[in-house]
Design a protein around this motif. Structure first.
Motif, PDB file in Angstrom:
ATOM      1  N   CYS A  10     114.355  28.554   1.406  1.00 35.59           N
ATOM      2  CA  CYS A  10     115.190  28.308   0.217  1.00 35.59           C
ATOM      3  C   CYS A  10     116.192  27.957   0.937  1.00 35.59           C
ATOM      4  O   CYS A  10     116.742  28.032   1.329  1.00 35.59           O
ATOM      5  CB  CYS A  10     115.005  29.680  -0.593  1.00 35.59           C
ATOM      6  N   ARG A  11     116.629  26.857  -0.703  1.00 31.59           N
ATOM      7  CA  ARG A  11     118.012  26.191  -0.098  1.00 31.59           C
ATOM      8  C   ARG A  11     118.210  26.146  -1.553  1.00 31.59           C
ATOM      9  O   ARG A  11     118.051  25.833  -2.483  1.00 31.59           O
ATOM     10  CB  ARG A  11     117.840  25.000   1.136  1.00 31.59           C
ATOM     11  N   LYS A  12     119.776  25.941  -1.839  1.00 30.55           N
ATOM     12  CA  LYS A  12     120.631  25.795  -2.662  1.00 30.55           C
ATOM     13  C   LYS A  12     120.951  24.468  -2.171  1.00 30.55           C
ATOM     14  O   LYS A  12     122.056  24.166  -1.591  1.00 30.55           O
ATOM     15  CB  LYS A  12     121.980  26.483  -2.819  1.00 30.55           C
ATOM     16  N   ASP A  13     120.391  23.331  -3.408  1.00 31.98           N
ATOM     17  CA  ASP A  13     121.061  22.184  -3.088  1.00 31.98           C
ATOM     18  C   ASP A  13     122.541  21.286  -4.524  1.00 31.98           C
ATOM     19  O   ASP A  13     121.389  21.132  -4.959  1.00 31.98           O
ATOM     20  CB  ASP A  13     120.096  21.122  -3.648  1.00 31.98           C
ATOM     21  N   VAL A  20     115.762  25.144  -4.962  1.00 31.75           N
ATOM     22  CA  VAL A  20     115.113  24.343  -4.093  1.00 31.75           C
ATOM     23  C   VAL A  20     114.282  25.718  -3.512  1.00 31.75           C
ATOM     24  O   VAL A  20     114.522  26.104  -2.501  1.00 31.75           O
ATOM     25  CB  VAL A  20     115.049  23.093  -3.763  1.00 31.75           C
ATOM     26  N   TYR A  21     112.531  25.814  -3.450  1.00 37.10           N
ATOM     27  CA  TYR A  21     112.235  26.708  -3.546  1.00 37.10           C
ATOM     28  C   TYR A  21     112.279  28.070  -3.243  1.00 37.10           C
ATOM     29  O   TYR A  21     112.395  28.665  -2.132  1.00 37.10           O
ATOM     30  CB  TYR A  21     111.310  26.043  -1.644  1.00 37.10           C
ATOM     31  N   CYS A  22     112.791  29.027  -3.812  1.00 38.47           N
ATOM     32  CA  CYS A  22     113.662  29.906  -3.512  1.00 38.47           C
ATOM     33  C   CYS A  22     113.111  30.926  -4.918  1.00 38.47           C
ATOM     34  O   CYS A  22     113.450  31.785  -5.966  1.00 38.47           O
ATOM     35  CB  CYS A  22     115.056  30.077  -4.761  1.00 38.47           C
ATOM     36  N   ASN A  23     111.079  30.838  -4.408  1.00 40.47           N
ATOM     37  CA  ASN A  23     110.482  32.015  -5.902  1.00 40.47           C
ATOM     38  C   ASN A  23     109.725  32.776  -4.759  1.00 40.47           C
ATOM     39  O   ASN A  23     108.121  33.442  -5.516  1.00 40.47           O
ATOM     40  CB  ASN A  23     109.747  30.499  -6.525  1.00 40.47           C
ATOM     41  N   GLY A  24     109.990  32.729  -3.928  1.00 42.63           N
ATOM     42  CA  GLY A  24     109.786  34.154  -2.970  1.00 42.63           C
ATOM     43  C   GLY A  24     108.709  33.565  -1.982  1.00 42.63           C
ATOM     44  O   GLY A  24     108.022  34.021  -1.418  1.00 42.63           O
ATOM     45  N   CYS A  34     113.851  32.187  -8.677  1.00 38.47           N
ATOM     46  CA  CYS A  34     113.271  31.166  -9.467  1.00 38.47           C
ATOM     47  C   CYS A  34     112.040  30.271  -9.576  1.00 38.47           C
ATOM     48  O   CYS A  34     111.362  30.748  -8.528  1.00 38.47           O
ATOM     49  CB  CYS A  34     114.550  30.346  -8.422  1.00 38.47           C
ATOM     50  N   ASP A  35     112.147  29.031  -9.872  1.00 40.50           N
ATOM     51  CA  ASP A  35     110.798  28.305  -9.985  1.00 40.50           C
ATOM     52  C   ASP A  35     110.301  27.909  -8.231  1.00 40.50           C
ATOM     53  O   ASP A  35     111.736  27.541  -7.634  1.00 40.50           O
ATOM     54  CB  ASP A  35     110.806  27.487 -10.564  1.00 40.50           C
ATOM     55  N   GLY A  38     114.172  24.870  -9.522  1.00 41.15           N
ATOM     56  CA  GLY A  38     115.175  24.681  -9.999  1.00 41.15           C
ATOM     57  C   GLY A  38     114.827  26.184 -11.567  1.00 41.15           C
ATOM     58  O   GLY A  38     113.836  26.980 -11.041  1.00 41.15           O
ATOM     59  N   GLY A  39     114.322  25.571 -12.337  1.00 37.00           N
ATOM     60  CA  GLY A  39     114.216  26.753 -13.595  1.00 37.00           C
ATOM     61  C   GLY A  39     115.135  27.627 -14.557  1.00 37.00           C
ATOM     62  O   GLY A  39     116.216  27.377 -14.164  1.00 37.00           O
ATOM     63  N   ALA A  40     114.876  28.286 -14.747  1.00 38.20           N
ATOM     64  CA  ALA A  40     115.920  29.370 -15.990  1.00 38.20           C
ATOM     65  C   ALA A  40     116.707  30.232 -15.559  1.00 38.20           C
ATOM     66  O   ALA A  40     116.058  30.558 -14.089  1.00 38.20           O
ATOM     67  CB  ALA A  40     115.229  29.665 -17.589  1.00 38.20           C
ATOM     68  N   GLY A  41     118.111  28.988 -15.341  1.00 40.68           N
ATOM     69  CA  GLY A  41     119.202  30.207 -14.710  1.00 40.68           C
ATOM     70  C   GLY A  41     118.747  29.903 -13.264  1.00 40.68           C
ATOM     71  O   GLY A  41     119.896  30.737 -12.194  1.00 40.68           O
ATOM     72  N   CYS A  42     118.701  29.211 -12.590  1.00 38.32           N
ATOM     73  CA  CYS A  42     118.222  28.403 -11.240  1.00 38.32           C
ATOM     74  C   CYS A  42     118.979  27.351 -10.935  1.00 38.32           C
ATOM     75  O   CYS A  42     119.355  26.234 -10.338  1.00 38.32           O
ATOM     76  CB  CYS A  42     116.875  28.606 -10.574  1.00 38.32           C
TER      77      CYS A  42
END
Length: 143
Positions: A10-13, A20-24, A34-35, A38-42
């Motif tokens: 998971c990273r904040k680009d 990115v890759y913050c979906n668990g 997040c998706d 990104g995705g909604a709210g991300c």
């Protein structure tokens, strides 16, 4: 850590303006809502000119950020992971670890305030240091 590597997970680009890759999917992610990209709210406004010092501060200010990478002196990625599993990258970035700076030795007779008002209690985060793993463990970090 050496150059041309990133932390896997998971990273904040900041350059792209999304998580990115913050979906668990990755174990140890400190952000999982997040998706895949990104995705909604991300998503957020992209920041395309972040200095290494600003990147370090952004990591210190971002809940769950323990590592960051800067590229070319203006691109910043914040890693929201408990640990960093390095993987190769095509970009010449260096992964830095954000760690609390060593605290000064306590004084022989600490000062105790009998009743501190809530406004007197500090809510500041501890100072943070950066450096390669070798520098951090040898005490040669930058604070």
């Amino acid at each position: 850590f050496s150059g041309n590597q990133i932390c896997k997970g998971c990273r904040k680009d900041l350059f792209a303006g999304r998580y990115v890759y913050c979906n668990g999917y990755y174990a140890g992610s400190t952000k999982t809502d997040c998706d895949w990209v990104g995705g909604a709210g991300c998503t957020f406004p992209a920041e395309r000119n972040v200095s290494p010092a600003q990147c370090q501060q952004k990591c210190a200010d971002e809940p769950g950020c323990n590592y960051f990478t800067t590229y070319y002196g203006y691109i910043c990625n914040l890693y929201l992971m408990d640990s960093c599993k390095l993987e190769s990258s095509g970009a010449p970035g260096v992964v830095s670890e954000l760690v609390p700076c060593p605290s000064p030795e306590p004084s022989a007779s600490p000062t105790v305030i009998a009743s501190a008002e809530p406004s007197q209690v500090s809510s500041e985060k501890p100072s943070m240091c950066i450096g390669s793993a070798t520098q951090l463990f040898s005490g040669h970090q930058t604070c």
